[in-house]
Scaffold this motif. Structure first.
Motif, short mmCIF file in Angstrom:
data_model
loop_
_atom_site.label_atom_id
_atom_site.label_comp_id
_atom_site.label_asym_id
_atom_site.label_seq_id
_atom_site.Cartn_x
_atom_site.Cartn_y
_atom_site.Cartn_z
N ALA A 268 -17.41 -35.58 -63.63
CA ALA A 268 -18.42 -36.04 -64.87
C ALA A 268 -17.72 -37.24 -65.79
N THR B 7 -19.13 -41.02 -65.58
CA THR B 7 -20.14 -41.21 -66.53
C THR B 7 -19.93 -42.63 -67.13
N ASN C 6 -16.18 -44.46 -66.14
CA ASN C 6 -16.86 -45.13 -65.71
C ASN C 6 -16.27 -45.81 -64.36
#
Length: 84
Positions: free
Chosen positions: A40, A44, A49
């Motif tokens: 995550a 995210t 990213n």
């Protein structure tokens, strides 16, 4: 890292005097909880990213299920032996 987490989870839960079933549950939970968080954070858009950085988390996730399953199998065998 996963084996260290499982060992520490088992040791701390045992030292606190919890029952055998609770020790097993805590040990498995501590051993398998980090994969989702790693993926995550890496994936995210507002955090890292970087799907490439999620790859180690995915590989760790596969390995932690193997070691977690091994611990669960050993724990179930131990409980079977104690009942006999």
């Amino acid at each position: 890292m996963n084996i260290v987490a499982i060992t520490l989870g088992f040791a701390i839960a045992t030292l606190t005097g919890l029952g055998e079933k609770r020790v097993t549950a805590i040990t498995v939970e501590v051993g398998i909880q980090n994969r989702t968080l790693a993926i995550a954070i890496a994936s995210t858009p507002t955090l890292l990213n970087s799907p490439t950085m999620a790859i180690p988390g995915a590989i760790y996730g596969l390995l932690m299920f193997v070691t977690g399953a091994g611990f669960a199998w050993c724990a179930s065998r131990r409980q079977d032996l104690l009942k006999a």
